[in-house]
Design a protein around this motif. Sequence first.
Motif, short mmCIF file in Angstrom:
data_model
loop_
_atom_site.label_atom_id
_atom_site.label_comp_id
_atom_site.label_asym_id
_atom_site.label_seq_id
_atom_site.Cartn_x
_atom_site.Cartn_y
_atom_site.Cartn_z
N LEU A 1 0.87 -1.17 0.00
CA LEU A 1 0.00 0.00 0.00
C LEU A 1 0.91 1.23 0.00
CD1 LEU A 1 -3.02 0.69 0.15
CD2 LEU A 1 -2.78 0.90 2.59
N LYS A 2 0.85 1.97 -1.06
CA LYS A 2 1.73 3.13 -1.16
C LYS A 2 1.28 4.19 -0.16
CE LYS A 2 4.77 2.08 -4.15
NZ LYS A 2 5.01 0.86 -3.40
N GLY A 3 2.25 4.83 0.50
CA GLY A 3 1.93 5.87 1.46
C GLY A 3 1.20 7.03 0.81
N THR A 4 1.17 7.08 -0.53
CA THR A 4 0.59 8.15 -1.35
C THR A 4 1.25 9.52 -1.07
OG1 THR A 4 -1.24 8.65 0.15
CG2 THR A 4 -1.69 7.06 -1.58
N ILE A 5 2.03 9.59 0.00
CA ILE A 5 2.76 10.85 0.23
C ILE A 5 4.23 10.50 0.18
CG2 ILE A 5 3.33 12.54 1.99
CD1 ILE A 5 0.46 12.89 2.50
N ALA A 6 4.87 10.85 -0.94
CA ALA A 6 6.27 10.45 -1.13
C ALA A 6 7.16 11.67 -1.06
CB ALA A 6 6.41 9.77 -2.48
N ASP A 7 8.37 11.47 -0.57
CA ASP A 7 9.32 12.58 -0.55
C ASP A 7 9.90 12.78 -1.95
OD1 ASP A 7 9.08 13.40 2.00
OD2 ASP A 7 10.68 12.15 2.81
N PRO A 8 10.18 14.04 -2.31
CA PRO A 8 10.72 14.29 -3.65
C PRO A 8 12.18 13.86 -3.76
CG PRO A 8 10.71 16.30 -2.36
CD PRO A 8 10.06 15.25 -1.51
N GLU A 9 12.63 13.63 -4.98
CA GLU A 9 14.05 13.37 -5.22
C GLU A 9 14.71 14.74 -5.40
OE1 GLU A 9 15.13 10.14 -5.44
OE2 GLU A 9 13.07 9.51 -5.02
N GLY A 10 16.03 14.77 -5.23
CA GLY A 10 16.73 16.01 -5.58
C GLY A 10 16.97 16.93 -4.39
N GLU A 11 17.51 18.10 -4.70
CA GLU A 11 17.97 19.05 -3.68
C GLU A 11 16.80 19.83 -3.06
OE1 GLU A 11 21.44 19.76 -2.79
OE2 GLU A 11 21.38 17.75 -3.65
N GLU A 12 17.02 20.25 -1.81
CA GLU A 12 16.04 21.14 -1.18
C GLU A 12 16.31 22.57 -1.68
OE1 GLU A 12 13.67 20.31 0.71
OE2 GLU A 12 14.19 18.40 1.63
N VAL A 13 15.22 23.31 -1.97
CA VAL A 13 15.39 24.69 -2.44
C VAL A 13 15.24 25.59 -1.22
CG1 VAL A 13 14.58 26.38 -4.13
CG2 VAL A 13 14.11 23.94 -4.47
N ASP A 14 16.16 26.58 -1.08
CA ASP A 14 15.98 27.54 0.01
C ASP A 14 15.67 28.90 -0.61
OD1 ASP A 14 15.86 28.90 2.31
OD2 ASP A 14 17.97 28.68 2.88
N THR A 15 14.44 29.40 -0.36
CA THR A 15 14.05 30.66 -0.98
C THR A 15 14.36 31.84 -0.07
OG1 THR A 15 11.89 30.37 0.01
CG2 THR A 15 12.16 29.60 -2.26
N GLY A 16 14.88 31.51 1.13
CA GLY A 16 15.20 32.58 2.07
C GLY A 16 13.99 33.08 2.84
N GLN A 17 12.78 32.56 2.50
CA GLN A 17 11.58 32.98 3.25
C GLN A 17 11.47 32.15 4.53
OE1 GLN A 17 8.05 32.79 0.87
NE2 GLN A 17 8.91 33.97 -0.80
N ARG A 18 10.83 32.72 5.54
CA ARG A 18 10.64 31.98 6.80
C ARG A 18 9.20 32.13 7.26
NH1 ARG A 18 14.14 29.75 5.50
NH2 ARG A 18 16.33 29.73 6.06
N GLY A 19 8.46 31.06 7.27
CA GLY A 19 7.12 31.09 7.86
C GLY A 19 6.01 31.54 6.93
N HIS A 20 6.27 31.61 5.63
CA HIS A 20 5.20 31.99 4.69
C HIS A 20 4.36 30.78 4.34
CE1 HIS A 20 5.58 36.12 3.15
NE2 HIS A 20 6.78 36.05 3.71
N VAL A 21 3.05 30.91 4.43
CA VAL A 21 2.15 29.84 3.99
C VAL A 21 1.21 30.43 2.94
CG1 VAL A 21 0.35 28.20 4.68
CG2 VAL A 21 2.21 28.72 6.25
N GLN A 22 1.12 29.77 1.80
CA GLN A 22 0.24 30.30 0.74
C GLN A 22 -0.57 29.18 0.11
OE1 GLN A 22 2.38 32.62 -2.10
NE2 GLN A 22 0.58 33.02 -3.37
N PHE A 23 -1.87 29.38 0.06
CA PHE A 23 -2.77 28.42 -0.61
C PHE A 23 -3.19 29.02 -1.95
CE2 PHE A 23 -2.81 25.97 3.03
CZ PHE A 23 -3.78 24.97 3.05
N ASN A 24 -3.00 28.29 -3.04
CA ASN A 24 -3.47 28.77 -4.35
C ASN A 24 -4.54 27.85 -4.88
OD1 ASN A 24 -1.55 30.79 -4.30
ND2 ASN A 24 0.02 29.48 -5.20
N ASP A 25 -5.79 28.25 -4.76
CA ASP A 25 -6.90 27.52 -5.38
C ASP A 25 -6.91 26.04 -4.99
OD1 ASP A 25 -9.11 27.81 -6.81
OD2 ASP A 25 -8.21 27.47 -8.77
N VAL A 26 -6.81 25.76 -3.69
CA VAL A 26 -6.67 24.37 -3.22
C VAL A 26 -8.03 23.70 -3.02
CG1 VAL A 26 -5.86 22.92 -1.31
CG2 VAL A 26 -4.46 24.82 -2.12
#
Length: 572
Positions: free
Chosen positions: A308-333
């Motif tokens: 049974l797949k966890g359906t929530i998988a971690d991405p491959e590749g590097e973590e991106v750091d945008t320099g933002q701290r604590g921003h939460v944004q919902f776009n048409d969810v």
Amino acid sequence: MGYLKEYKWFVVLIILLTLMSTLLELLLPTLMANVVDIGIVNGDISYILSTGGVMIGISILAILITITVIFLAAKVGQGFGKMVRRDLFVHVQNFSLESFNKIGTASLITRTTNDIKQIQDVLNMMLQMMTRAPLMLIGGIILAVTREATLSLIFLVALPVLVLSIFLIARKAIPLFTTLQKRTDRLNLVIRESLTGVRVIRAFNRVEDEKERFSEANEAYRDTGIKVNRILAALFPVLMIIMNFTNIAIVWFGAIRIDQGAMQVGNMMAFLQYAMMILMSLVMLSITFIMIPRAQASAKRVNEVLQLKGTIADPEGEEVDTGQRGHVQFNDVTYRHAGAEKPAIQNISFQAKPGETTAIIGSTGAGKSTLIQLILRFYDPESGTILVDGVNTKEMTQKLLRQKIGYVPQKAALFNGTIAENIRYGKADAKDEEVLEALEIAQATDFVNEKKDGIHSILQQSGGNLSGGQKQRLSIARALIRKPEIYIFDDSFSALDYKTDAKLRKALKEKINDATMIYVGQRITTVKDADQILVLDHGDLVGIGTHEQLLTDNRVYQEIVESQQTEEGHHG
């Protein structure tokens, strides 16, 4: 079977040792025949003694080898069980909540304990019998036929009868094993529910009903168990009858041949022993074959969880750091629970910024908790994107995402251990001062100090020795100690009285001014000081603004305020 790779050399060693001990056992009847035909017939005492000595030596050696095989098989079986259990546990930890609900807690517990034990036991048995039984069967037949070909014709009758009996018994028993595991699940579920819901059961005078429900599950389990065992119990008497009749036939026809001078007494004795070995090895094989389907039924259930797949998988590749701290944004969810017709929330867009408080209010079932759980990525949205610090949560590892968040759930979940250990769940290396500071902000210092051992007082399972409000405050302290970028309070003040609620919010405002605060609240008093309030109604975002703005132009918000106004009047 992939789990056995780690133990392949053990398995090879078990097979080689089993081969040795089986060959040694097959040698014994031949030596005994020689003792009778050469030693006793000729009255050669020294031959009898020397061959007897060899037989004792062989027996001791075979016993030692068998003990080693049993030890190694147990080691492999237990190690295998440990690995499968660990993997199953780790795999389940990564499940999305949907996958969790699909199988259910009670069944997951049965699968991790009972099912794996079934597989482990059968594996242990197979390692001991699977090599031994076929070797003994083939070796026994060869040696019996070479000794006495004519007498061997008895096997042409005995073996098919034996095989047929085993087949008929197995065919009846095997389907019942799967049923038995399902009954175990059901029994676990009922026990679990009646233990965790004991207060509700007593409050509603439902003790008798629960006893009834338990008896049903218990009896269903018992009846299936009895049925299986009855069928298996028939196996041994049937086998014994076939073996004894085979013995009688061998002695009968053997005696005739000895009388005719076509055969020696020793040969007949050896033949009798080989016949027993052949039939016993068939019995061992049959027991293994009956047990394998039981393990198969369990293996299928364990595999079901592992696949049974966890359906929530971690991405491959590097973590991106945008320099933002604590921003939460919902776009048409939009998100819909499994099997639901209507989405739990739809087309939601908003931003929550550091240093600001965002409150979420709405009637029961409006989608408030779902929205929170989407930020934590317990679920993934059906459409739309959720950005935390400018990065899509799907492109961030769950570990990194959750490190940024201090979460206080609606229902405070505490663990067995001391108060300090529970608080440190938020930050493992926190010093005692940090624990005390977190408790201070969470307004929990008074009741913790009242306890004899303070922060080292032991909590019972899920905090059974605390009130609802005390549990909530410890749960809040656990989130505070992390000093995260984003605080999420999912209706976490509901069990607090107005006074404590106000003190707590004031302390939060003073001590934490740079983080993003997201509250889910039912009370207007909890949300009205927020920088922005989201008003949810049946999964839609019907309003966003400050308390004053919403009071003037939002119908749903006005209704919530009016319904609570009367209540407010009493509190002055």
